[in-house]
Design a protein around this motif. Structure first.
Motif, PDB file in Angstrom:
ATOM      1  N   THR A 193       0.811  -1.216   0.000  1.00  0.00           N
ATOM      2  CA  THR A 193       0.000   0.000   0.000  1.00  0.00           C
ATOM      3  C   THR A 193       0.845   1.267   0.000  1.00  0.00           C
ATOM      4  OG1 THR A 193      -0.217   0.058   2.422  1.00  0.00           O
ATOM      5  CG2 THR A 193      -1.874  -1.190   1.186  1.00  0.00           C
ATOM      6  N   LYS A 230      -2.828   5.665  -5.416  1.00  0.00           N
ATOM      7  CA  LYS A 230      -3.603   5.248  -4.252  1.00  0.00           C
ATOM      8  C   LYS A 230      -4.968   5.937  -4.192  1.00  0.00           C
ATOM      9  CE  LYS A 230      -1.502   4.570  -0.330  1.00  0.00           C
ATOM     10  NZ  LYS A 230      -0.805   4.774   0.966  1.00  0.00           N
ATOM     11  N   ALA A 282      -6.487   0.091   0.317  1.00  0.00           N
ATOM     12  CA  ALA A 282      -6.694   1.357   1.018  1.00  0.00           C
ATOM     13  C   ALA A 282      -7.478   1.143   2.308  1.00  0.00           C
ATOM     14  CB  ALA A 282      -7.415   2.342   0.106  1.00  0.00           C
TER      15      ALA A 282
END
Length: 476
Positions: A193, A230, A282
Motif C-alpha cells: 500500500t 492510491k 486502502a
C-alpha cells in the motif's frame, strides 16, 4: 478449560493466542474484508503438545551453546533444526486437541494450513516466510499432520537464526496455526500500500502471477508489476513479464507446472481489477494505520485476502518541492531568514500564519497591497519561505508604491516602534507566571498572544528603525 481452537473472527484471537498472522486475519475478517473462512489452532494447543511430548527441554538443550559463528553457518543450524523437527514428527497429538480440530474442520474440504508465530507479522519485525504453509490439505488426518509440520517450522534454521539475532528468547515463542478454506486461485500476488521502491505513500505496488501464490513467494516466477495511484486506483506504470511457471492444485497438494503459452505474456490483472484491488488495500491500510504488505488471490473474478502484515522496510518518501500557487516565487528572505533550519509542525501551523497576518497588515497599510495572495508565507518540507506573485501588474504596483510610501514608512518608524514595544513588554509581563498552573488552552492562548505581538514588533522594526539604519549609512 483450555482453548485449543477458536473461530477465525473470535474476539479472543489476540497475538498471544493465535499469533501475528492469525490476529491480522481475524482483524480483517471482523472488518468484513474478503478473508477466507476458517479457524485458529491456538498457542495453547502448541504448548500442550510440546509439554505432553516433553519437547521444550530437548529444544533448549539442542540450542545450548549456539554462538555468532553458528548463526552465520547454515550447516550447524540445519542439523539442529532437523533434530528438533524429529521431536515434533514423532510426537503424539492429544485426543483433546484432535477432537477440537476435527469438530472445527469440515471433512473433505480443501484447506490452507498456515503457521502463525507470536513473534510474526509485527511492525518492526520481518518474519515473513520463516514458518511454513501447506496448501490443498484434505481430510482430518492430513490436517492434523500439517498442523504438526507447522509447529515444527517454528524451529527452522532460518527462524532460529533470526530470533537469536533479534534477541528473542526461545522460551518466549509459541506457534498457532490458521486453517482456512483454500481459494482455487486463478491468480495471486502481493499488494504494497506504499511504493516499496520509491517510498511514495501516494502509490501502491502490485505484483501478480498466475495460479496459487507459492511460485511467486518461492521466487520461481517473475510476476507482472503495476504501480497504482492510491487515491483513484489508476494504473501509472505496468510491466508485464514473461511468466514461465505457476503453482496449481493437485489431488494431494500442489505442484509447479509451465504456464500455458497464451498466458505467458498476457497481463494477469486488467486496469479495472488493479483498481478494485487497490480499494481493498486502502481499506486495510486505514484499518491498521500504516503501510501494509498484503497477499491476495483472485478466483472467478473475486479477490480474497489471505495475509496482511506491516511493511517493515520502507524508504523515506521523496521530497517534493512544490508551491501552493504555481505563479508565486518563493524566497528565503525577510522573516524566513530568522528560521534557517526546518521548523516544527507546531511552529508551522501556529506561528507562521500569525507572522503572515502581521506582514500582510504592513503591506496593506504602507504599500496598498490588499490581495493576500500577493504576499505569502509557505512552509515547504519544513522550511519557511516568503512568496510573491511576480506578474507584470504586481511588480509595477509594488515598485511605484514602494517609491511613494518609503518616506512615510521610515519617518513613522520610531513612533510605531515605541507603541509596539510597550505592547510587547505588557504581554511578556502578563504571562510571566507559574506556567505549571495553567491549563492547556491558557498555555496556547499565551503562546499565540506573545508570538503575535513579537511578529508585530518585528514588522515595525523591519519597516522603521531597521530600514532607516542602512539608509543612514548610504547618506553618510
Amino acid at each position: 478449560m483450555k482453548t485449543y481452537v477458536l473461530p477465525l473472527t473470535d474476539p479472543q484471537a489476540t497475538l498471544e493466542t493465535v499469533g501475528g498472522k492469525g490476529m491480522s486475519l481475524a482483524k480483517m475478517a471482523r472488518a468484513a474484508m474478503p478473508v477466507p473462512d476458517g479457524f485458529h489452532v491456538t498457542t495453547e494447543a502448541y504448548r500442550s503438545f510440546v509439554a505432553m511430548n516433553d519437547i521444550q527441554p530437548r529444544i533448549l538443550e539442542a540450542l545450548k551453546g549456539l554462538d555468532d559463528a553458528d548463526l552465520a553457518g547454515p550447516a550447524e543450524l540445519e542439523t539442529i533444526s532437523q533434530t528438533i523437527g524429529t521431536y515434533f514428527s514423532n510426537g503424539t497429538v492429544s485426543p483433546e486437541i484432535a477432537r477440537a480440530v476435527i469438530a472445527a474442520y469440515h471433512e473433505g474440504k480443501a484447506v490452507a494450513v498456515r503457521s502463525s508465530a507470536t513473534a510474526e507479522d509485527l511492525p518492526g519485525a520481518s518474519f515473513a516466510g520463516q514458518q511454513d504453509t501447506y496448501l490443498n490439505i484434505c481430510g482430518a488426518e492430513a490436517v492434523l499432520a500439517a498442523i504438526k509440520k507447522c509447529w515444527a517450522s517454528l524451529w527452522t534454521a532460518r527462524a532460529i537464526a533470526y530470533r537469536a539475532r533479534q534477541g528473542i528468547s526461545p522460551e518466549s515463542v509459541a506457534l498457532a496455526v490458521v486453517v482456512q478454506e483454500l481459494v482455487f486461485a486463478d491468480a495471486s500476488g502481493v499488494l504494497f500500500t506504499a511504493n516499496p521502491v520509491s517510498g511514495k505513500r501516494d502509490e501502491m505496488m502490485i505484483t501478480a502471477a498466475w495460479g496459487l501464490g507459492e511460485a511467486l513467494v518461492g521466487g520461481l516466477v517473475t510476476p507482472d508489476t503495476l504501480i497504482v495511484n492510491k487515491a483513484n486506483g489508476r494504473v501509472l506504470h505496468r510491466e508485464n513479464s514473461k511468466k514461465q511457471v505457476m503453482t496449481v492444485r493437485t489431488e494431494i497438494g500442489t505442484h509447479e507446472q509451465p504456464v500455458p503459452r497464451h498466458q505467458k505474456t498476457a497481463p494477469v490483472l486488467s486496469d479495472s481489477q488493479a483498481a478494485d484491488l487497490a480499494k481493498h488495500g486502502a481499506v486495510i491500510e486505514q484499518l491498521y494505520g500504516i503501510p501494509m504488505d498484503i497477499e491476495w488471490t483472485l478466483a472467478n473474478g473475486r479477490f480474497a485476502i489471505v495475509q496482511a502484515r506491516p511493511v517493515t522496510s520502507l524508504p523515506e518518501p521523496p521530497l517534493i518541492w512544490s508551491r501552493s500557487n504555481p505563479k508565486s516565487m518563493l524566497v528565503r528572505g525577510s522573516f524566513a531568514e530568522f528560521t534557517p533550519d526546518p521548523v516544527s509542525p507546531l511552529f508551522a501551523t501556529l506561528a507562521v500564519p500569525i507572522a503572515q497576518v502581521r506582514s500582510q497588515e504592513l503591506m496593506n497599510v504602507f504599500l496598498g497591497v490588499k490581495d493576500k495572495d500577493s504576499y505569502l508565507f509557505e512552509v515547504v518540507n519544513g522550511y519557511v519561505y516568503i512568496g510573491f506573485l511576480f506578474t507584470a501588474k504586481k511588480v509595477l504596483q509594488m515598485t511605484l508604491v514602494s517609491i511613494t510610501m518609503s518616506k512615510k514608512m521610515l519617518q513613522s518608524g520610531r513612533a510605531r516602534w515605541v507603541v509596539v514595544r510597550a505592547k510587547l513588554h505588557e504581554a511578556v509581563k502578563k504571562w510571566q507566571r507559574d506556567l505549571s498552573r495553567l491549563t492547556a488552552p491558557e498555555l496556547l492562548a499565551g503562546t499565540r498572544e506573545i508570538f503575535d505581538v513579537t511578529a508585530e514588533y518585528y514588522t515595525v522594526g523591519q519597516s522603521g528603525p531597521i530600514g532607516a539604519a542602512p539608509a543612514a549609512e548610504i547618506v553618510f
